[in-house]
Design a protein around this motif. Structure first.
Motif, mmCIF file in Angstrom:
data_model
loop_
_atom_site.group_PDB
_atom_site.id
_atom_site.type_symbol
_atom_site.label_atom_id
_atom_site.label_comp_id
_atom_site.label_asym_id
_atom_site.label_seq_id
_atom_site.Cartn_x
_atom_site.Cartn_y
_atom_site.Cartn_z
ATOM 1 N N VAL A 39 0.834 -1.198 0.000
ATOM 2 C CA VAL A 39 0.000 0.000 0.000
ATOM 3 C C VAL A 39 0.873 1.253 0.000
ATOM 4 C CG1 VAL A 39 -1.989 -1.066 1.134
ATOM 5 C CG2 VAL A 39 -0.169 -0.057 2.535
ATOM 6 N N ASP A 40 0.228 2.381 -0.274
ATOM 7 C CA ASP A 40 0.924 3.666 -0.227
ATOM 8 C C ASP A 40 1.178 4.113 1.208
ATOM 9 O OD1 ASP A 40 0.879 4.179 -3.114
ATOM 10 O OD2 ASP A 40 -1.294 4.343 -2.830
ATOM 11 N N TRP A 41 0.205 3.874 2.084
ATOM 12 C CA TRP A 41 0.258 4.393 3.456
ATOM 13 C C TRP A 41 -0.046 3.294 4.469
ATOM 14 C CZ3 TRP A 41 1.833 9.306 4.046
ATOM 15 C CH2 TRP A 41 1.723 10.164 2.946
ATOM 16 N N VAL A 42 0.619 3.385 5.613
ATOM 17 C CA VAL A 42 0.227 2.591 6.781
ATOM 18 C C VAL A 42 0.195 3.523 7.972
ATOM 19 C CG1 VAL A 42 0.952 0.833 8.446
ATOM 20 C CG2 VAL A 42 1.023 0.321 6.012
ATOM 21 N N VAL A 43 -0.860 3.398 8.759
ATOM 22 C CA VAL A 43 -0.946 4.083 10.046
ATOM 23 C C VAL A 43 -0.860 2.983 11.103
ATOM 24 C CG1 VAL A 43 -3.489 4.125 9.986
ATOM 25 C CG2 VAL A 43 -2.254 5.657 11.526
ATOM 26 N N ALA A 44 0.065 3.156 12.041
ATOM 27 C CA ALA A 44 0.263 2.161 13.102
ATOM 28 C C ALA A 44 0.199 2.854 14.454
ATOM 29 C CB ALA A 44 1.612 1.473 12.931
ATOM 30 N N GLU A 45 -0.404 2.189 15.421
ATOM 31 C CA GLU A 45 -0.491 2.783 16.758
ATOM 32 C C GLU A 45 -0.321 1.719 17.821
ATOM 33 O OE1 GLU A 45 -2.823 2.489 19.437
ATOM 34 O OE2 GLU A 45 -3.790 0.903 18.321
ATOM 35 N N SER A 46 0.221 2.157 18.964
ATOM 36 C CA SER A 46 0.350 1.297 20.129
ATOM 37 C C SER A 46 0.602 2.163 21.350
ATOM 38 C CB SER A 46 1.511 0.307 19.943
ATOM 39 O OG SER A 46 1.567 -0.595 21.028
ATOM 40 N N GLY A 47 0.188 1.704 22.492
ATOM 41 C CA GLY A 47 0.401 2.475 23.712
ATOM 42 C C GLY A 47 -0.253 1.817 24.894
ATOM 43 N N ALA A 48 -0.883 2.623 25.727
ATOM 44 C CA ALA A 48 -1.586 2.140 26.915
ATOM 45 C C ALA A 48 -2.877 2.936 27.065
ATOM 46 C CB ALA A 48 -0.720 2.310 28.160
ATOM 47 N N THR A 49 -4.006 2.270 26.996
ATOM 48 C CA THR A 49 -5.287 2.975 27.075
ATOM 49 C C THR A 49 -5.671 3.342 28.496
ATOM 50 O OG1 THR A 49 -6.437 0.867 27.087
ATOM 51 C CG2 THR A 49 -6.298 2.010 24.983
ATOM 52 N N ASP A 50 -5.056 2.668 29.466
ATOM 53 C CA ASP A 50 -5.419 2.884 30.862
ATOM 54 C C ASP A 50 -4.174 2.715 31.717
ATOM 55 O OD1 ASP A 50 -6.542 2.918 33.390
ATOM 56 O OD2 ASP A 50 -7.680 1.062 33.123
ATOM 57 N N SER A 51 -3.652 3.793 32.257
ATOM 58 C CA SER A 51 -2.402 3.722 33.019
ATOM 59 C C SER A 51 -2.533 2.866 34.272
ATOM 60 C CB SER A 51 -1.913 5.120 33.389
ATOM 61 O OG SER A 51 -2.835 5.760 34.246
ATOM 62 N N GLN A 52 -3.736 2.724 34.801
ATOM 63 C CA GLN A 52 -3.917 1.911 36.011
ATOM 64 C C GLN A 52 -3.648 0.432 35.744
ATOM 65 O OE1 GLN A 52 -4.198 3.408 39.011
ATOM 66 N NE2 GLN A 52 -3.911 5.168 37.670
ATOM 67 N N GLY A 53 -3.717 0.036 34.488
ATOM 68 C CA GLY A 53 -3.431 -1.347 34.131
ATOM 69 C C GLY A 53 -1.945 -1.637 33.973
ATOM 70 N N LEU A 54 -1.134 -0.587 34.006
ATOM 71 C CA LEU A 54 0.311 -0.762 33.851
ATOM 72 C C LEU A 54 0.958 -1.162 35.175
ATOM 73 C CD1 LEU A 54 1.136 2.397 31.699
ATOM 74 C CD2 LEU A 54 1.016 0.023 30.909
ATOM 75 N N ILE A 55 2.069 -1.855 35.077
ATOM 76 C CA ILE A 55 2.827 -2.168 36.285
ATOM 77 C C ILE A 55 3.378 -0.871 36.863
ATOM 78 C CG2 ILE A 55 3.376 -4.543 35.643
ATOM 79 C CD1 ILE A 55 6.059 -3.602 34.610
ATOM 80 N N ASP A 56 3.667 -0.858 38.152
ATOM 81 C CA ASP A 56 4.025 0.365 38.877
ATOM 82 C C ASP A 56 5.112 1.190 38.195
ATOM 83 O OD1 ASP A 56 2.122 -0.117 40.785
ATOM 84 O OD2 ASP A 56 3.520 -0.990 42.242
ATOM 85 N N ARG A 57 6.188 0.571 37.752
ATOM 86 C CA ARG A 57 7.304 1.343 37.197
ATOM 87 C C ARG A 57 6.979 2.003 35.850
ATOM 88 N NH1 ARG A 57 9.169 -3.946 36.721
ATOM 89 N NH2 ARG A 57 9.419 -4.628 34.579
ATOM 90 N N LEU A 58 5.855 1.601 35.230
ATOM 91 C CA LEU A 58 5.449 2.183 33.940
ATOM 92 C C LEU A 58 4.283 3.154 34.081
ATOM 93 C CD1 LEU A 58 5.586 -0.971 31.644
ATOM 94 C CD2 LEU A 58 7.404 0.674 32.148
#
Length: 193
Positions: free
Chosen positions: A113-132
């Motif tokens: 394809v001509d274009w790709v849009v890619a995303e990743s992250g964290a939708t809810d910080s409370q679900g992350l381990i403490d150091r993150l």
């Protein structure tokens, strides 16, 4: 575009209409690589009438197990070590910028394809381990296109946002970024004529 408290009035096609029009005008094709948006980018782009003129498909990679099954080992090696990527909040965010960039380039070739849009992250910080947890709710978005075009940006969600609200915010951010890149590329190509 995001309207607080207006979840019920949100339209998939409505949030993608500008992006879709830019892709149609450029005669460009697009695919998506999603994680935290859970397919909302794909659904939005596909919901616009005549989407087949630009939309090719998507892949949703939410877990390490999914990545191992969908991404070649040599590409995974470019993403860095899990130990380092998850050592603190800033490295975690940086790892998502790398993840989206590497996968956008890989899947641009795979989808042809001509274009790709890619995303990743964290939708809810409370679900992350403490150091993150200091990373907060965020998404890293990469848009990769013709002639070496690449843009990577991080969007941080307001702390009070729910998981679902953040998924919508991240989707809108990614679509706006894709639209900007397509329009800038068209403008640049026209100015060279």
């Amino acid at each position: 575009i995001f309207l607080e408290g207006a979840m019920a009035s949100r339209s998939l096609a409505g949030i993608a209409s500008g992006t879709a029009e830019a892709l149609k005008a450029s005669k460009g094709t697009v695919a998506a690589v999603e994680a935290t948006t859970g397919g909302l980018i794909a659904a939005s782009l596909q919901s616009v009438p005549r989407a087949s003129s630009y939309w090719q498909g998507s892949v949703n990679i939410y877990s390490a197990k999914a990545a191992a099954g969908l991404v070649p080992h040599d590409i995974l090696l470019q993403l860095g070590s899990r130990k380092d990527n998850y050592s603190n909040a800033s490295k975690y965010i940086r790892s998502k910028e790398i993840f989206t960039s590497v996968l956008a380039k890989h899947f641009r070739s795979k989808f042809d394809v001509d274009w790709v849009v890619a995303e990743s992250g964290a939708t809810d910080s409370q679900g992350l381990i403490d150091r993150l947890r200091d990373a907060g709710a965020f998404t890293a978005v990469a848009v990769v296109g013709p002639n070496g075009c690449e843009a990577i940006r991080v969007y941080r969600a307001p702390p009070e946002g729910t998981r679902e609200e953040n998924m919508w915010r991240f989707t809108e951010f990614a679509l706006q970024m894709l639209e900007e890149c397509v329009k800038q590329h068209m403008s640049s190509a026209q100015s060279k004529l």
